[in-house]
Design a protein around this motif. Structure first.
Motif, mmCIF file in Angstrom:
data_model
loop_
_atom_site.group_PDB
_atom_site.id
_atom_site.type_symbol
_atom_site.label_atom_id
_atom_site.label_comp_id
_atom_site.label_asym_id
_atom_site.label_seq_id
_atom_site.Cartn_x
_atom_site.Cartn_y
_atom_site.Cartn_z
ATOM 1 N N MET A 1 0.811 -1.189 0.000
ATOM 2 C CA MET A 1 0.000 0.000 0.000
ATOM 3 C C MET A 1 0.856 1.254 0.000
ATOM 4 N N LYS A 2 2.165 1.095 0.085
ATOM 5 C CA LYS A 2 3.049 2.243 0.036
ATOM 6 C C LYS A 2 2.869 2.945 -1.295
ATOM 7 N N GLY A 3 2.797 4.260 -1.244
ATOM 8 C CA GLY A 3 2.684 5.019 -2.457
ATOM 9 C C GLY A 3 1.330 4.919 -3.128
ATOM 10 N N SER A 4 0.354 4.425 -2.432
ATOM 11 C CA SER A 4 -0.972 4.277 -3.019
ATOM 12 C C SER A 4 -1.579 5.633 -3.331
ATOM 13 N N ALA A 5 -2.300 5.696 -4.417
ATOM 14 C CA ALA A 5 -2.986 6.923 -4.792
ATOM 15 C C ALA A 5 -4.124 7.229 -3.832
ATOM 16 N N TYR A 6 -4.423 6.315 -2.942
ATOM 17 C CA TYR A 6 -5.557 6.489 -2.056
ATOM 18 C C TYR A 6 -5.164 6.955 -0.665
ATOM 19 N N THR A 7 -3.889 7.228 -0.440
ATOM 20 C CA THR A 7 -3.511 7.789 0.857
ATOM 21 C C THR A 7 -3.953 9.237 0.888
ATOM 22 N N GLY A 8 -4.190 9.767 2.062
ATOM 23 C CA GLY A 8 -4.641 11.142 2.187
ATOM 24 C C GLY A 8 -6.111 11.331 1.856
ATOM 25 N N LEU A 9 -6.887 10.282 1.955
ATOM 26 C CA LEU A 9 -8.318 10.372 1.698
ATOM 27 C C LEU A 9 -9.012 11.186 2.778
ATOM 28 N N THR A 10 -10.036 11.915 2.400
ATOM 29 C CA THR A 10 -10.880 12.543 3.404
ATOM 30 C C THR A 10 -11.671 11.438 4.098
ATOM 31 N N ALA A 11 -12.260 11.773 5.219
ATOM 32 C CA ALA A 11 -13.060 10.781 5.945
ATOM 33 C C ALA A 11 -14.196 10.260 5.067
ATOM 34 N N ASP A 12 -14.865 11.143 4.363
ATOM 35 C CA ASP A 12 -15.966 10.720 3.495
ATOM 36 C C ASP A 12 -15.474 9.827 2.354
ATOM 37 N N GLU A 13 -14.333 10.178 1.760
ATOM 38 C CA GLU A 13 -13.781 9.366 0.679
ATOM 39 C C GLU A 13 -13.377 7.985 1.194
ATOM 40 N N ALA A 14 -12.739 7.964 2.371
ATOM 41 C CA ALA A 14 -12.314 6.684 2.950
ATOM 42 C C ALA A 14 -13.523 5.796 3.201
ATOM 43 N N TRP A 15 -14.562 6.376 3.766
ATOM 44 C CA TRP A 15 -15.772 5.594 4.047
ATOM 45 C C TRP A 15 -16.382 5.066 2.759
ATOM 46 N N ALA A 16 -16.444 5.918 1.745
ATOM 47 C CA ALA A 16 -17.031 5.499 0.471
ATOM 48 C C ALA A 16 -16.220 4.371 -0.162
ATOM 49 N N VAL A 17 -14.902 4.499 -0.158
ATOM 50 C CA VAL A 17 -14.054 3.457 -0.744
ATOM 51 C C VAL A 17 -14.219 2.149 0.024
ATOM 52 N N ALA A 18 -14.265 2.260 1.361
ATOM 53 C CA ALA A 18 -14.327 1.059 2.197
ATOM 54 C C ALA A 18 -15.664 0.346 2.129
ATOM 55 N N THR A 19 -16.733 1.064 1.875
ATOM 56 C CA THR A 19 -18.055 0.446 1.989
ATOM 57 C C THR A 19 -18.815 0.295 0.681
ATOM 58 N N SER A 20 -18.383 0.932 -0.370
ATOM 59 C CA SER A 20 -19.205 0.898 -1.585
ATOM 60 C C SER A 20 -18.739 -0.130 -2.612
ATOM 61 N N ALA A 21 -17.564 -0.661 -2.454
ATOM 62 C CA ALA A 21 -17.043 -1.594 -3.457
ATOM 63 C C ALA A 21 -17.696 -2.970 -3.327
ATOM 64 N N ASP A 22 -17.893 -3.609 -4.446
ATOM 65 C CA ASP A 22 -18.327 -5.002 -4.451
ATOM 66 C C ASP A 22 -17.047 -5.838 -4.377
ATOM 67 N N VAL A 23 -16.635 -6.160 -3.166
ATOM 68 C CA VAL A 23 -15.344 -6.795 -2.908
ATOM 69 C C VAL A 23 -15.180 -8.087 -3.697
ATOM 70 N N ASP A 24 -16.237 -8.824 -3.889
ATOM 71 C CA ASP A 24 -16.149 -10.098 -4.605
ATOM 72 C C ASP A 24 -15.727 -9.938 -6.061
ATOM 73 N N LEU A 25 -15.822 -8.738 -6.593
ATOM 74 C CA LEU A 25 -15.483 -8.512 -7.998
ATOM 75 C C LEU A 25 -14.153 -7.792 -8.191
ATOM 76 N N LEU A 26 -13.465 -7.453 -7.108
ATOM 77 C CA LEU A 26 -12.258 -6.631 -7.200
ATOM 78 C C LEU A 26 -11.019 -7.434 -7.561
ATOM 79 N N ASP A 27 -10.112 -6.775 -8.288
ATOM 80 C CA ASP A 27 -8.779 -7.333 -8.505
ATOM 81 C C ASP A 27 -7.891 -6.884 -7.347
ATOM 82 N N ARG A 28 -6.615 -7.216 -7.402
ATOM 83 C CA ARG A 28 -5.705 -6.902 -6.289
ATOM 84 C C ARG A 28 -5.638 -5.396 -6.027
ATOM 85 N N ASP A 29 -5.569 -4.579 -7.062
ATOM 86 C CA ASP A 29 -5.515 -3.130 -6.867
ATOM 87 C C ASP A 29 -6.799 -2.609 -6.215
ATOM 88 N N GLY A 30 -7.919 -3.164 -6.633
ATOM 89 C CA GLY A 30 -9.192 -2.768 -6.038
ATOM 90 C C GLY A 30 -9.266 -3.125 -4.567
#
Length: 171
Positions: A1-30
Motif C-alpha cells: 500500500m506504500k505510495g498508493s494513490a488512495y492515501t490522504g483520503l478525506t473521511a468521506d472518501e475513505a468511508w465510500a471506498v471502504a463500503t461501496s465496493a463489491d469486494v467479490d469482484l475486485l482485482d488486487r488493486d481494487g
C-alpha cells in the motif's frame, strides 16, 4: 500500500471506498483501495473515540457522566480493556497533540498509539520524556509498519533508552 494513490483520503472518501465496493469482484488493486479506505476510516473513528473519551472525562469530572471507560464500553460494545486503551490514547494525545493530528489524518491507527503508550507506560519519567521526544520518528515509522512490527520497534527503543539511562547513572 506504500505510495498508493488512495492515501490522504478525506473521511468521506475513505468511508465510500471502504463500503461501496463489491469486494467479490475486485482485482488486487481494487482490494488495496478498500484496505486503504478501511485503515483511513478506522483511524479517523479512533480519533473521534479519543475526543469522546476526553469529553466524557471532562463531564465525569463535573459529575455529569459516568467514567469514560464505562461509557465507551457500554456505548460501543468494547471490552473494559479496549475502553481503557481509548482513555490511554486520550491521555497520550493530550501530551503529544501531533499524535492525535496524525490519527485524525489517517497516518496511524489506534493500535499504533497503543504501542507507543505501552512502551512508554512503565518508563521512569526522565526516560519517558526522552522516548516521547522521538515522536516525529515514531510517526514516520507508524506510517509504514504494521501495528505488530511498530510495537516491537517501540519496545526496542524503550529498552535502548533505559539501557543508556542506566549506563549514564553508573558512570
Amino acid at each position: 500500500m506504500k505510495g498508493s494513490a488512495y492515501t490522504g483520503l478525506t473521511a468521506d472518501e475513505a468511508w465510500a471506498v471502504a463500503t461501496s465496493a463489491d469486494v467479490d469482484l475486485l482485482d488486487r488493486d481494487g482490494v488495496e483501495q478498500v484496505l486503504v479506505g478501511l485503515r483511513t476510516a478506522r483511524s479517523r473513528l479512533d480519533a473521534v473515540e479519543v475526543r469522546v473519551a476526553r469529553r466524557l472525562r471532562y463531564l465525569a469530572g463535573q459529575g455529569r457522566s459516568e467514567s469514560a471507560e464505562h461509557a465507551i464500553s457500554c456505548g460501543v460494545g468494547k471490552t473494559g480493556r479496549d475502553a481503557r486503551d481509548v482513555t490511554d490514547r486520550d491521555e497520550l494525545c493530550e501530551q503529544q497533540p501531533e499524535l492525535e493530528d496524525a490519527l485524525d489524518a489517517g497516518d496511524l491507527t489506534g493500535a499504533h498509539l497503543d504501542a507507543i503508550q505501552r512502551a512508554a507506560a512503565k518508563l521512569p519519567d526522565d526516560v519517558r520524556a526522552e522516548f516521547l521526544a522521538y515522536t516525529d520518528q515514531l510517526l514516520a515509522r507508524a506510517r509504514v509498519l504494521s501495528p505488530y512490527r511498530f510495537s516491537r520497534e517501540c519496545r526496542d527503543l524503550a529498552r535502548h533508552l533505559v539501557a543508556v539511562s542506566r549506563r549514564g547513572r553508573s558512570e
